[in-house]
Design an enzyme around this catalytic site. Structure first.
Site, short mmCIF file in Angstrom:
data_model
loop_
_atom_site.label_atom_id
_atom_site.label_comp_id
_atom_site.label_asym_id
_atom_site.label_seq_id
_atom_site.Cartn_x
_atom_site.Cartn_y
_atom_site.Cartn_z
N TYR A 20 0.83 -1.21 0.00
CA TYR A 20 0.00 0.00 0.00
C TYR A 20 0.86 1.25 0.00
CZ TYR A 20 1.06 1.04 4.90
OH TYR A 20 1.70 1.39 6.06
N LYS A 57 6.62 -1.92 1.93
CA LYS A 57 5.45 -1.29 2.56
C LYS A 57 4.27 -2.24 2.40
CE LYS A 57 3.35 3.30 3.11
NZ LYS A 57 3.87 3.57 4.45
N GLU A 106 13.12 2.99 13.74
CA GLU A 106 12.22 4.05 13.27
C GLU A 106 11.00 4.10 14.17
OE1 GLU A 106 10.87 3.12 9.30
OE2 GLU A 106 10.71 0.98 9.75
N LEU A 125 11.67 1.45 6.66
CA LEU A 125 11.07 1.88 5.40
C LEU A 125 11.70 3.22 5.03
CD1 LEU A 125 8.79 1.29 3.27
CD2 LEU A 125 7.41 2.90 4.59
#
Length: 289
Positions: free
Chosen positions: A38, A151, A183, A207
């Site tokens: 996505y 993702k 992250e 990511l």
């Protein structure tokens, strides 16, 4: 159409439909396995921001899980732009996802003839209260899989981390693997010490956020030193400044981590400079007719 008014239009494969026309099979592999990818794309002033980068990453993620999407990037961009226009979105975002398709439940890929299912919708941002000037973080062990560069729809670990942060009154989770910061649960994170930015390097453990990429461009343009190397959790508490980045938040200064104040609790000079540089990159509003 005014922003958010009337019945919304949705993207379903290659068609634009209304909500009562949407049907998704119970055998969709997105339901069974989270077998899909996505993207979320921000809309400023009626214009998609960094659309090419987001769409490119969508196709990269699809390629990494060996899924061929039924149409190309340019057609995808055109459909997303049309979705924004049809829904009258001025400030908001677009969500688009692709699953491997609908097929009887077996773990291996389905046979030939099963086509990926693409869905998309828009969300308008209201005219409510301004967001908080700063946010707080809660450190949480990073239990995600080893391909965080994809993702994917597999977000349960992210959800659990975000919930833990929420239960502690924090806006976001600061993920770490055995004390090494990676992250946020839905963001990238940056610390500032003695005028130098510290952030995790691009790898399979994070990511590579599109907003992160824009911020790195801003750093280069400003001559801002950046040290891309994993941070130790114990070191983040002594940072002079800290901020997170994401599509929906842009750059968000961090005031506290695990209840410990960062700097003086307010956005620092490096963060402020980057926020100003980032704002200059945002698209100008669409001229009203």
């Amino acid at each position: 159409m005014k922003e958010g008014s009337g019945m919304s239009t949705y993207l379903l494969n290659d068609r634009f439909v209304k909500e009562d026309e949407i049907t998704v099979s119970i055998e969709d592999r997105g339901y069974y396995f989270g077998d899909g990818v996505y993207e979320v794309i921000r809309v400023y002033g009626g214009i998609l921001f960094t659309a090419d980068e987001h769409i490119g990453r969508l196709y990269e993620s699809a390629s990494k899980i060996r899924m061929d999407l039924p149409y190309g990037e340019e057609e995808m961009k055109a459909k997303i732009e049309q979705l924004v226009k049809d829904n009258g979105i001025i400030e908001g975002h677009v969500y688009v996802q692709a699953t491997r398709g609908a097929a009887p439940r077996v773990h291996q890929f389905p046979g030939e003839g099963v086509v990926p299912v693409i869905t998309g919708y828009t969300k308008a941002y209201g005219q409510g209260a301004e967001p908080a000037e700063t946010v707080s973080l809660k450190s949480v062990e990073d239990i995600r899989w080893m391909r965080c560069d994809i993702k994917s729809l597999n977000l349960l670990a992210n959800v659990l981390a975000k919930q833990e942060a929420h239960e502690h009154g924090c806006y976001e989770a600061l993920l770490h693997r055995g004390g090494t910061v990676t992250e946020g649960s839905s963001s990238n994170v940056f610390g500032v010490k003695d005028g130098v930015i510290h952030t995790h390097p691009v790898s399979n453990f994070i990511l590579n956020g599109i907003t992160r990429r824009v911020v790195m461009e801003c750093c280069e343009e400003l001559g801002q030193p950046v040290h891309e190397q994993p941070m130790a959790l114990e070191d983040v508490y002594t940072m002079d400044e800290f901020f997170m980045t994401s599509t929906t938040n842009g750059i968000a200064p961090v005031s506290a981590i695990d209840g410990r104040q960062i700097g003086d609790g307010r956005p620092g000079p490096v963060t402020k400079a980057l926020m100003a540089a980032f704002d200059k990159k945002l698209p100008a509003p669409v001229a009203s007719k």
